[in-house]
Structure formats: C-alpha cells, structure tokens
Design a protein around this motif. Sequence first.
Motif, short mmCIF file in Angstrom:
data_model
loop_
_atom_site.label_atom_id
_atom_site.label_comp_id
_atom_site.label_asym_id
_atom_site.label_seq_id
_atom_site.Cartn_x
_atom_site.Cartn_y
_atom_site.Cartn_z
N ASP A 49 -2.71 -8.88 5.09
CA ASP A 49 -3.84 -9.70 4.70
C ASP A 49 -4.70 -8.68 6.45
O ASP A 49 -5.89 -7.77 6.55
CB ASP A 49 -4.69 -10.14 3.98
CG ASP A 49 -5.69 -9.66 3.57
OD1 ASP A 49 -6.72 -8.77 2.93
OD2 ASP A 49 -7.06 -11.14 3.32
N ASN A 101 -4.52 7.19 8.10
CA ASN A 101 -4.77 6.35 8.13
C ASN A 101 -5.56 5.03 7.01
O ASN A 101 -5.72 4.39 7.06
CB ASN A 101 -5.19 5.56 9.53
CG ASN A 101 -3.93 6.07 10.75
OD1 ASN A 101 -2.37 6.36 10.76
ND2 ASN A 101 -4.84 5.02 12.04
N GLU A 102 -5.04 6.51 5.92
CA GLU A 102 -5.86 5.23 4.53
C GLU A 102 -4.39 5.61 4.02
O GLU A 102 -3.58 6.27 3.67
CB GLU A 102 -6.53 6.96 4.50
CG GLU A 102 -7.32 6.35 3.04
CD GLU A 102 -9.11 7.10 3.00
OE1 GLU A 102 -9.15 7.64 1.60
OE2 GLU A 102 -9.46 8.81 3.56
N LYS A 108 -12.44 -1.62 4.44
CA LYS A 108 -11.56 -1.52 3.26
C LYS A 108 -12.79 -0.47 2.60
O LYS A 108 -14.02 -0.32 2.88
CB LYS A 108 -12.34 -2.64 2.69
CG LYS A 108 -12.57 -2.70 1.02
CD LYS A 108 -12.67 -3.23 -0.01
CE LYS A 108 -12.64 -3.93 -1.41
NZ LYS A 108 -13.18 -4.41 -2.50
N VAL A 155 0.96 -1.29 0.13
CA VAL A 155 0.30 -0.27 0.14
C VAL A 155 0.65 1.17 -0.17
O VAL A 155 1.52 1.74 0.45
CB VAL A 155 -0.88 0.14 1.85
CG1 VAL A 155 -1.64 -0.85 1.53
CG2 VAL A 155 -0.21 0.18 2.69
N GLY A 173 3.39 -2.44 10.08
CA GLY A 173 3.70 -2.61 7.85
C GLY A 173 5.35 -2.90 8.38
O GLY A 173 6.05 -2.61 9.15
N GLU A 224 -3.59 -7.60 8.85
CA GLU A 224 -3.40 -6.18 10.09
C GLU A 224 -4.76 -5.20 9.09
O GLU A 224 -4.59 -4.05 10.00
CB GLU A 224 -2.23 -6.14 9.45
CG GLU A 224 -1.46 -6.48 9.57
CD GLU A 224 0.42 -7.05 9.85
OE1 GLU A 224 0.83 -7.32 10.70
OE2 GLU A 224 0.59 -7.09 8.86
N LEU A 225 -4.74 -5.33 7.87
CA LEU A 225 -5.58 -3.95 7.41
C LEU A 225 -7.39 -3.82 8.33
O LEU A 225 -7.80 -4.87 8.75
CB LEU A 225 -6.15 -4.15 5.62
CG LEU A 225 -4.80 -4.35 5.11
CD1 LEU A 225 -5.25 -4.61 4.00
CD2 LEU A 225 -3.84 -3.72 5.24
N PHE A 283 1.91 -5.06 4.36
CA PHE A 283 1.19 -5.24 5.32
C PHE A 283 0.59 -7.18 5.21
O PHE A 283 0.39 -7.06 4.07
CB PHE A 283 0.02 -4.28 5.81
CG PHE A 283 0.06 -3.26 6.86
CD1 PHE A 283 0.13 -2.77 7.66
CD2 PHE A 283 0.03 -1.80 5.91
CE1 PHE A 283 0.03 -1.81 8.45
CE2 PHE A 283 -0.11 -0.48 5.94
CZ PHE A 283 0.59 -0.54 7.01
N ILE A 285 -5.81 1.45 7.50
CA ILE A 285 -3.99 1.00 7.69
C ILE A 285 -4.58 0.82 9.42
O ILE A 285 -4.61 2.36 10.21
CB ILE A 285 -2.86 0.98 6.94
CG1 ILE A 285 -2.79 2.58 6.97
CG2 ILE A 285 -2.99 0.54 6.08
CD1 ILE A 285 -1.33 2.65 6.49
N ARG A 304 0.28 4.80 1.61
CA ARG A 304 -0.52 5.32 2.40
C ARG A 304 -0.58 7.51 1.64
O ARG A 304 0.18 7.84 0.56
CB ARG A 304 0.16 6.62 3.46
CG ARG A 304 -0.70 7.16 4.72
CD ARG A 304 0.62 7.50 5.60
NE ARG A 304 1.20 6.57 6.74
CZ ARG A 304 0.26 5.50 7.52
NH1 ARG A 304 -0.73 6.59 8.14
NH2 ARG A 304 1.23 4.77 8.68
N THR A 318 3.99 0.53 2.64
CA THR A 318 4.30 -0.10 3.88
C THR A 318 3.86 -1.82 2.58
O THR A 318 2.84 -1.67 2.08
CB THR A 318 3.99 -0.34 4.32
OG1 THR A 318 3.96 1.37 4.97
CG2 THR A 318 3.77 -0.61 5.53
#
Length: 105
Positions: free
Chosen positions: A96, A45-46, A102, A21, A81, A98-99, A94, A76, A23, A92
């Motif tokens: 799956d 945190n998106e 959605k 991902v 991560g 840990e997310l 991560f 996130i 950020r 980063t």
Amino acid sequence: MAATIIRNVKALAPLLDRVLVQRIKAEPKTASGIFLPESTVEKLNEAKVLAVGPGAFDQQGKRVAVSVQAGDRVLIPPFGGTPVKVGEEEYTIFRDHELLAKINE
C-alpha cells in the motif's frame, strides 16, 4: 520443482497491506486515428486496483486498513512491485505505501 499455475486472477487474495493492480494500457491509436506500433506505445503509470489485503498491523496489534479499494485507479511507480502472470495477462502486487496516488474522478 514445478511452477504454480494460476488459472484465474480472482484466485489471488493479497495478504496484509498488499494491493493487486493491473496496469492500464495506453491507446495504440493517436487522437487523429493513426495506429502506433506496439514498440512505440509507452507504459502508463496508471493502474486499476483489482483486490486489496485486509491491512497490516500496527505496533499495538491493531489492523491498519489499506488506503485504496478494488475498483480505484492509482498511480504506480515505474519500477518495483511483484509481477504476476495469469494466462496472457500481467498483474503486479504492491504494498500500500508503494502506491504514489489515488486518482479521484
């Protein structure tokens, strides 16, 4: 030992249930048009999903697909991560699970 140099983020292919991902950066400008100093702009945190692995294996040996796909927006955690730097850009990786969520639009 020399450090690995990654020239392009597209060269990164996450393995198993990992998700790459980036950020999403907060706007350095307020709604009224005032520019904020970089030190006062909070990290969001998106993040945007850039690539996903094929999924991990369950106890029966069947592959379990990752719950997101490239292009999705996710929440996130503020920490965790594995950070990856490609040129000046930061990414980063991560797992799956840990997310946090959605973001559906």
